[in-house]
Design an enzyme around this catalytic site. Structure first.
Site, PDB file in Angstrom:
ATOM      1  N   ASP A  61       0.862  -1.175   0.000  1.00 21.68           N
ATOM      2  CA  ASP A  61       0.000   0.000   0.000  1.00 21.68           C
ATOM      3  C   ASP A  61       0.896   1.221   0.000  1.00 21.68           C
ATOM      4  O   ASP A  61       1.879   1.284   0.739  1.00 21.68           O
ATOM      5  CB  ASP A  61      -0.934  -0.011   1.213  1.00 21.68           C
ATOM      6  CG  ASP A  61      -2.158   0.844   0.948  1.00 21.68           C
ATOM      7  OD1 ASP A  61      -2.774   0.686  -0.123  1.00 21.68           O
ATOM      8  OD2 ASP A  61      -2.493   1.687   1.796  1.00 21.68           O
ATOM      9  N   LYS A 157      13.940   5.004 -11.447  1.00 18.37           N
ATOM     10  CA  LYS A 157      12.922   5.302 -10.430  1.00 18.37           C
ATOM     11  C   LYS A 157      13.137   4.415  -9.203  1.00 18.37           C
ATOM     12  O   LYS A 157      13.056   4.878  -8.065  1.00 18.37           O
ATOM     13  CB  LYS A 157      11.516   5.109 -11.017  1.00 18.37           C
ATOM     14  CG  LYS A 157      10.426   5.370  -9.987  1.00 18.37           C
ATOM     15  CD  LYS A 157       9.022   5.146 -10.488  1.00 18.37           C
ATOM     16  CE  LYS A 157       8.037   5.175  -9.328  1.00 18.37           C
ATOM     17  NZ  LYS A 157       6.654   4.861  -9.697  1.00 18.37           N
TER      18      LYS A 157
HETATM   19  P1  ITT Z   1      -3.174  -2.279  -5.516  1.00 19.65           P
HETATM   20  O1  ITT Z   1      -4.069  -3.221  -6.255  1.00 19.65           O
HETATM   21  O2  ITT Z   1      -1.781  -2.811  -5.285  1.00 19.65           O
HETATM   22  O3  ITT Z   1      -3.795  -1.731  -4.233  1.00 19.65           O
HETATM   23  P2  ITT Z   1      -3.331   0.493  -6.325  1.00 19.65           P
HETATM   24  O4  ITT Z   1      -2.904   1.258  -7.538  1.00 19.65           O
HETATM   25  O5  ITT Z   1      -4.758   0.578  -5.900  1.00 19.65           O
HETATM   26  O6  ITT Z   1      -2.936  -1.040  -6.524  1.00 19.65           O
HETATM   27  P3  ITT Z   1      -2.625   1.669  -3.783  1.00 19.65           P
HETATM   28  O7  ITT Z   1      -3.923   1.312  -3.176  1.00 19.65           O
HETATM   29  O8  ITT Z   1      -1.378   1.427  -2.991  1.00 19.65           O
HETATM   30  O9  ITT Z   1      -2.378   0.906  -5.156  1.00 19.65           O
HETATM   31  O10 ITT Z   1      -2.754   3.168  -4.251  1.00 19.65           O
HETATM   32  C1  ITT Z   1      -1.698   3.973  -4.273  1.00 19.65           C
HETATM   33  C2  ITT Z   1      -1.929   5.144  -5.208  1.00 19.65           C
HETATM   34  O11 ITT Z   1      -0.921   6.106  -4.882  1.00 19.65           O
HETATM   35  C3  ITT Z   1      -1.706   4.755  -6.659  1.00 19.65           C
HETATM   36  O12 ITT Z   1      -2.905   4.411  -7.311  1.00 19.65           O
HETATM   37  C4  ITT Z   1      -1.091   6.028  -7.223  1.00 19.65           C
HETATM   38  O13 ITT Z   1      -2.105   6.948  -7.545  1.00 19.65           O
HETATM   39  C5  ITT Z   1      -0.298   6.577  -6.024  1.00 19.65           C
HETATM   40  N1  ITT Z   1       1.076   6.056  -6.063  1.00 19.65           N
HETATM   41  C6  ITT Z   1       1.627   5.116  -5.247  1.00 19.65           C
HETATM   42  N2  ITT Z   1       2.880   4.841  -5.603  1.00 19.65           N
HETATM   43  C7  ITT Z   1       3.129   5.609  -6.681  1.00 19.65           C
HETATM   44  C8  ITT Z   1       4.238   5.756  -7.527  1.00 19.65           C
HETATM   45  O14 ITT Z   1       5.326   5.021  -7.391  1.00 19.65           O
HETATM   46  N3  ITT Z   1       4.143   6.627  -8.532  1.00 19.65           N
HETATM   47  C9  ITT Z   1       3.042   7.365  -8.713  1.00 19.65           C
HETATM   48  N4  ITT Z   1       1.941   7.282  -7.987  1.00 19.65           N
HETATM   49  C10 ITT Z   1       1.975   6.395  -6.966  1.00 19.65           C
END
Ligand code: ITT
Length: 178
Positions: A61, A157
Site C-alpha cells: 500500500d 525510479k
Molecule cells: P493495488 O491493487 O496494489 O492496491 P493500487 O494502484 O490501488 O494497486 P494503492 O492502493 O497502494 O495501489 O494506491 C496507491 C496510489 O498512490 C496509486 O494508485 C497512485 O495513484 C499513487 N502512487 C503510489 N505509488 C506511486 C508511484 O510510485 N508513482 C506514482 N503514484 C503512486
C-alpha cells in the site's frame, strides 16, 4: 514462489526488476480499509489475502503525502488519483510544494504479517512532465533530481523510490530467512 497481490501492473513491473526471486502477480481484489495509516491498510490486506491464497503472499500500500495538505491524500491516494488526478493535486498545492511517497509492504509468511517500509522526499512540479510510470509520477521530482519519476526509466525510479526501498528491505529479509 511468492505471490504479489496487486491490481497494479506498474507496481509489479517495478519490483520484478529488483529481484530474481520468482514472483507471481495475483489480481485478487481485497478490501482497502479506511484507516489513517498505510500500515493498517496493508496489514489487513495481507491477512485477508493469506486466508484466501493459503500461500505466502504480500500486498503493497502506497501513497503521496503533500506537506501543504497536511499529508493528504496519503492512504486515499488511489481514490484521489482516480478523481482529482495530477492536475487536481497541482491546483490544491501552491507555495509549499514539498511532498513524499511512502510504501508499506505487508508480507504474510504463513504464520504472521511482516511489514517493510520505504519513503522518498521530493517536490511537486508546476506542471505535469513525462509519460512513463503511473499515478502521480508526472508531478513528483525526488530529492537530488531535476526530473520527475515519469521522465525516468523504471530502473532509475527504483533507485530513489519508496517502493524500491521497501522492496529492497523485503528482499534482504527474504534472503535471510529462505
Ligand atoms: P493495488 O491493487 O496494489 O492496491 P493500487 O494502484 O490501488 O494497486 P494503492 O492502493 O497502494 O495501489 O494506491 C496507491 C496510489 O498512490 C496509486 O494508485 C497512485 O495513484 C499513487 N502512487 C503510489 N505509488 C506511486 C508511484 O510510485 N508513482 C506514482 N503514484 C503512486
Amino acid at each position: 514462489m511468492v505471490h504479489f497481490i496487486t491490481s497494479n501492473a506498474h507496481k509489479f513491473a517495478e519490483v520484478k526488476k529488483l529481484t530474481d526471486i520468482p514472483l507471481v502477480q495475483m489480481n485478487l481484489p481485497y478490501p482497502e480499509i479506511q484507516a489513517d495509516t498505510l500500515q493498517e491498510v496493508a496489514e489487513y490486506g495481507a491477512e485477508y489475502c493469506y486466508e484466501r491464497v493459503g500461500e505466502p503472499c504480500f500486498v503493497e500500500d502506497s501513497g503521496l503525502f503533500c506537506d501543504a495538505l497536511l499529508g493528504f491524500p496519503g492512504p486515499y491516494s488511489n481514490y484521489v488519483d482516480r478523481t482529482l488526478g495530477c492536475d487536481g493535486i497541482l491546483r490544491l498545492v501552491s507555495q509549499n510544494r514539498k511532498a513524499h511517497f511512502t510504501s508499506v509492504i505487508a508480507y504474510h509468511d504463513g504464520s504472521k504479517v511482516n511489514l517493510f517500509m520505504g519513503e522518498v522526499g521530493g517536490t511537486l512540479t508546476e506542471t505535469k512532465k513525462g509519460e512513463k510510470g503511473f499515478g502521480f509520477d508526472p508531478i513528483f521530482v525526488p530529492e537530488g533530481e531535476t526530473r520527475t519519476f515519469a521522465e525516468m526509466e523504471t530502473e532509475e525510479k527504483n533507485l530513489y523510490s519508496h517502493r524500491g526501498k521497501a522492496f529492497t528491505a523485503f528482499i534482504s529479509y527474504l534472503n535471510q530467512v529462505r
